[in-house]
Design a protein around this motif. Structure first.
Motif, PDB file in Angstrom:
ATOM      1  N   UNK A  52      -6.240  14.836   2.015  1.00 22.59           N
ATOM      2  CA  UNK A  52      -5.370  15.918   1.565  1.00 22.59           C
ATOM      3  C   UNK A  52      -5.936  17.204   2.165  1.00 22.59           C
ATOM      4  N   UNK A  53      -5.213  17.814   3.094  1.00 26.24           N
ATOM      5  CA  UNK A  53      -5.707  18.993   3.799  1.00 26.24           C
ATOM      6  C   UNK A  53      -6.986  18.660   4.532  1.00 26.24           C
ATOM      7  N   UNK A  54      -8.024  19.474   4.320  1.00 22.80           N
ATOM      8  CA  UNK A  54      -9.299  19.225   5.002  1.00 22.80           C
ATOM      9  C   UNK A  54     -10.197  18.297   4.177  1.00 22.80           C
ATOM     10  N   UNK A  55      -9.744  17.922   3.008  1.00 27.58           N
ATOM     11  CA  UNK A  55     -10.535  17.039   2.145  1.00 27.58           C
ATOM     12  C   UNK A  55     -10.373  15.586   2.598  1.00 27.58           C
ATOM     13  N   UNK A  56     -11.390  15.068   3.256  1.00 26.03           N
ATOM     14  CA  UNK A  56     -11.281  13.709   3.807  1.00 26.03           C
ATOM     15  C   UNK A  56     -12.232  12.724   3.125  1.00 26.03           C
ATOM     16  N   UNK A  57     -12.968  13.205   2.112  1.00 27.06           N
ATOM     17  CA  UNK A  57     -13.976  12.332   1.500  1.00 27.06           C
ATOM     18  C   UNK A  57     -13.441  11.581   0.284  1.00 27.06           C
ATOM     19  N   UNK A  58     -12.184  11.800  -0.026  1.00 26.44           N
ATOM     20  CA  UNK A  58     -11.576  11.050  -1.132  1.00 26.44           C
ATOM     21  C   UNK A  58     -10.219  10.550  -0.661  1.00 26.44           C
ATOM     22  N   UNK A  59      -9.676   9.576  -1.379  1.00 23.22           N
ATOM     23  CA  UNK A  59      -8.385   9.018  -1.005  1.00 23.22           C
ATOM     24  C   UNK A  59      -7.304   9.591  -1.906  1.00 23.22           C
ATOM     25  N   UNK A  60      -6.311  10.226  -1.293  1.00 20.25           N
ATOM     26  CA  UNK A  60      -5.251  10.856  -2.076  1.00 20.25           C
ATOM     27  C   UNK A  60      -3.926  10.098  -1.939  1.00 20.25           C
ATOM     28  N   UNK A  61      -4.011   8.822  -1.612  1.00 21.24           N
ATOM     29  CA  UNK A  61      -2.779   8.038  -1.444  1.00 21.24           C
ATOM     30  C   UNK A  61      -1.946   8.083  -2.724  1.00 21.24           C
ATOM     31  N   UNK A  62      -0.677   8.406  -2.573  1.00 23.01           N
ATOM     32  CA  UNK A  62       0.209   8.468  -3.733  1.00 23.01           C
ATOM     33  C   UNK A  62       1.107   7.245  -3.817  1.00 23.01           C
ATOM     34  N   UNK A  63       1.239   6.538  -2.693  1.00 20.94           N
ATOM     35  CA  UNK A  63       2.107   5.360  -2.697  1.00 20.94           C
ATOM     36  C   UNK A  63       1.638   4.384  -1.618  1.00 20.94           C
ATOM     37  N   UNK A  64       2.245   3.218  -1.599  1.00 22.54           N
ATOM     38  CA  UNK A  64       1.924   2.244  -0.552  1.00 22.54           C
ATOM     39  C   UNK A  64       2.348   2.809   0.793  1.00 22.54           C
ATOM     40  N   UNK A  65       1.609   2.486   1.827  1.00 21.59           N
ATOM     41  CA  UNK A  65       1.905   2.966   3.179  1.00 21.59           C
ATOM     42  C   UNK A  65       1.191   2.036   4.161  1.00 21.59           C
ATOM     43  N   UNK A  66       1.383   2.238   5.464  1.00 21.39           N
ATOM     44  CA  UNK A  66       0.645   1.399   6.418  1.00 21.39           C
ATOM     45  C   UNK A  66      -0.868   1.572   6.301  1.00 21.39           C
ATOM     46  N   UNK A  67      -1.319   2.626   5.600  1.00 21.17           N
ATOM     47  CA  UNK A  67      -2.758   2.853   5.411  1.00 21.17           C
ATOM     48  C   UNK A  67      -3.225   2.499   4.004  1.00 21.17           C
ATOM     49  N   UNK A  68      -2.314   2.108   3.145  1.00 21.10           N
ATOM     50  CA  UNK A  68      -2.678   1.853   1.742  1.00 21.10           C
ATOM     51  C   UNK A  68      -1.946   0.614   1.230  1.00 21.10           C
ATOM     52  N   UNK A  69      -2.715  -0.442   0.929  1.00 23.83           N
ATOM     53  CA  UNK A  69      -2.112  -1.702   0.465  1.00 23.83           C
ATOM     54  C   UNK A  69      -2.131  -1.818  -1.048  1.00 23.83           C
ATOM     55  N   UNK A  70      -2.832  -0.909  -1.690  1.00 26.61           N
ATOM     56  CA  UNK A  70      -3.018  -0.975  -3.137  1.00 26.61           C
ATOM     57  C   UNK A  70      -3.153   0.453  -3.643  1.00 26.61           C
ATOM     58  N   UNK A  71      -2.329   0.825  -4.616  1.00 24.90           N
ATOM     59  CA  UNK A  71      -2.357   2.221  -5.068  1.00 24.90           C
ATOM     60  C   UNK A  71      -2.233   2.268  -6.593  1.00 24.90           C
ATOM     61  N   UNK A  72      -2.838   3.278  -7.189  1.00 26.08           N
ATOM     62  CA  UNK A  72      -2.718   3.484  -8.638  1.00 26.08           C
ATOM     63  C   UNK A  72      -1.797   4.676  -8.861  1.00 26.08           C
ATOM     64  N   UNK A  73      -0.738   4.452  -9.637  1.00 25.53           N
ATOM     65  CA  UNK A  73       0.227   5.510  -9.917  1.00 25.53           C
ATOM     66  C   UNK A  73       0.146   5.874 -11.409  1.00 25.53           C
ATOM     67  N   UNK A  74       0.719   7.010 -11.754  1.00 21.75           N
ATOM     68  CA  UNK A  74       0.625   7.460 -13.151  1.00 21.75           C
ATOM     69  C   UNK A  74       2.009   7.632 -13.761  1.00 21.75           C
TER      70      UNK A  74
END
Ligand code: SF4
Ligand code: SF4
Ligand code: SF4
Length: 326
Positions: free
Chosen positions: A66-88
Motif C-alpha cells: 500500500x503506497x510505499x509500505x511494502x513490509x506488510x500485505x494489504x490484499x483486500x481480495x483474491x487476485x493473481x498475487x493472493x490465493x487466500x485473503x481475510x475479509x471483514x
C-alpha cells in the motif's frame, strides 16, 4: 409427395425422437474416497493474517503493498498475487465480534475445493482437474489456453486471471499440493492451517472436519471447548474458548454439491458474502443440459431418416399404381 404429407412426416419423425429423449441431469459427484480439506471457523479467527503471509511464502507470491509500505500485505481480495485473503464483515458500530448487528466478523476467501467443481466441468482442455483420491482441485498452467471459462464456472469467484501478463494464467489455491510444493502428498498440512495460531483454519480429512464442525454446532453456547490447532487428526495443540452461538449448519456440507473447505460462523452466511446456492452442483445441471442438447442434435437426422422412408414408400406406391394402369 404433397406439402401437407411432408409436414406430417417431419413432425411425426421429430415427435418420435422427442418422446425418446428427456432432460437427464446427472447426480452430484460424491466426495473423493480420501477427501482432504479445511474447516474455517470464523469465531476463532482474530484477523492476524498469518495464513495470508504463509500462503504467499509457500506459493512464492509477493505481498500486495500500500503506497510505499511494502513490509506488510494489504490484499483486500483474491487476485493473481493472493490465493487466500481475510475479509471483514461489519455492521453499525461494529462493537462486538461475531455479532450480526452492531458487530463484526472475519471471513476467509480461498478456493473451496468443491466436491463437484464447476471450474473443472467447464474447462475445455482439462487444465483444472479434481484428484480422484483426495478431491483436491489442481491447475496445470502448461495445459491452460487462457480462455477464462473457469471464471464463469466458479460460484465463489475464485479463479483469478493475470491480465498484467501477456501470457497471463489462472491463479487459485491448490491446497499446497501442486508441483514443487506437495505438502499434502508428503503427509503435511496446508501452509495456512500450519500458520494459524488459533485453529481458525484447521486441516484434515473432510469426514473428520465435518464431524468436528457438527460437534461444535451441537455444543451449548457459553460452555468451554478445547479447540484443536493444525491437523484435526493429530492436533499440534489445543486451546480453550467459550463456545459461541453458531449458525446451525456447516457451510460446504451440501452447498452446490458440497466443498472440501467448509466454514462455520456465528453471523449468517449470506452476510459473510457467501453466494445463494442450492444443493445441486452447477456442474451436474450444466452437464445434464449439455448431454440433452447433444442428444437433440440427433433430431434432424432422425427426421430426415423418417422423411426418406416415407418418400421411398410413396415413390414405390406411385410406380406400382402407374404399372397397374398401363
Ligand atoms: S471454488 Fe471455484 S475454483 Fe475452487 S474448486 Fe470450486 S469451482 Fe473450482
Ligand atoms: S491451502 Fe495453501 S495455497 Fe491454499 S490458501 Fe492455504 S496456504 Fe494458500
Ligand atoms: S491465521 Fe488464522 S486467525 Fe489469523 S487471520 Fe488466518 S485464519 Fe484468522
Amino acid at each position: 409427395m404433397k406439402r401437407r404429407n411432408f409436414f406430417q412426416a417431419s413432425l411425426g419423425a421429430a415427435g418420435a425422437a422427442l418422446a425418446s429423449t428427456s432432460v437427464q441431469a446427472r447426480p452430484n459427484l460424491e466426495p473423493a474416497p480420501q477427501a482432504v480439506g479445511m474447516l474455517f471457523d470464523s469465531t476463532l479467527c482474530v484477523g492476524c493474517k498469518a495464513c495470508v503471509s504463509k500462503c504467499k511464502e509457500v506459493n512464492g507470491m509477493p505481498p500486495v503493498p500500500m503506497g510505499s509500505e511494502v513490509h506488510a500485505d494489504f490484499a483486500l481480495d483474491l487476485s493473481p498475487k493472493t490465493l487466500n485473503v481475510i475479509k471483514i464483515y461489519k455492521d453499525g458500530a461494529a462493537a462486538q465480534k461475531d455479532r450480526e448487528q452492531n458487530g463484526f466478523a472475519f471471513e476467509k476467501r480461498s478456493c473451496m475445493h468443491c466436491v463437484d467443481p464447476g471450474c473443472v466441468s467447464v474447462c475445455p482442455v482439462s487444465s483444472l482437474t479434481r484428484d480422484p483420491l483426495t478431491g483436491i482441485v489442481s491447475y496445470d498452467a502448461d495445459v491452460c489456453i487462457g480462455c477464462r471459462t473457469c471464471m464463469t464456472g466458479c460460484p465463489y469467484n475464485v479463479p483469478q486471471y493475470d491480465y498484467d501478463n501477456a501470457f497471463g494464467k489462472i491463479h487459485k489455491c491448490q491446497m499446497c499440493n501442486q508441483k514443487g510444493v506437495e505438502r499434502i502428498s508428503k503427509g503435511g498440512m496446508t501452509g495456512c492451517a500450519e500458520a494459524c495460531p488459533t485453529g481458525a483454519t484447521l486441516f484434515g480429512s473432510r469426514e473428520t472436519l465435518l464431524a468436528e464442525a457438527k460437534r461444535r454446532i451441537a455444543l451449548k453456547p457459553g460452555q468451554v471447548y478445547n479447540y484443536p490447532r493444525g491437523d484435526v487428526r493429530k492436533p499440534a495443540s489445543f486451546h480453550e474458548k467459550v463456545v459461541p452461538q453458531y449458525q446451525s449448519h456447516v457451510w460446504g456440507e451440501k452447498e452446490a454439491g458440497g466443498t472440501n473447505v467448509m466454514h462455520l460462523s456465528a453471523v449468517p452466511y449470506d452476510k459473510m458474502g457467501m453466494p445463494p446456492l442450492g444443493e445441486r452442483s452447477h456442474a451436474s445441471i450444466s452437464e445434464g443440459v449439455q448431454s440433452t442438447v447433444y442428444s437433440f442434435m440427433a433430431l434432424p437426422a432422425i427426421a430426415l431418416g423418417g422423411l426418406s422412408w416415407i418418400v421411398k414408400r410413396n415413390t414405390e406406391n406411385a410406380s406400382k399404381e402407374g404399372e397397374d394402369k398401363s
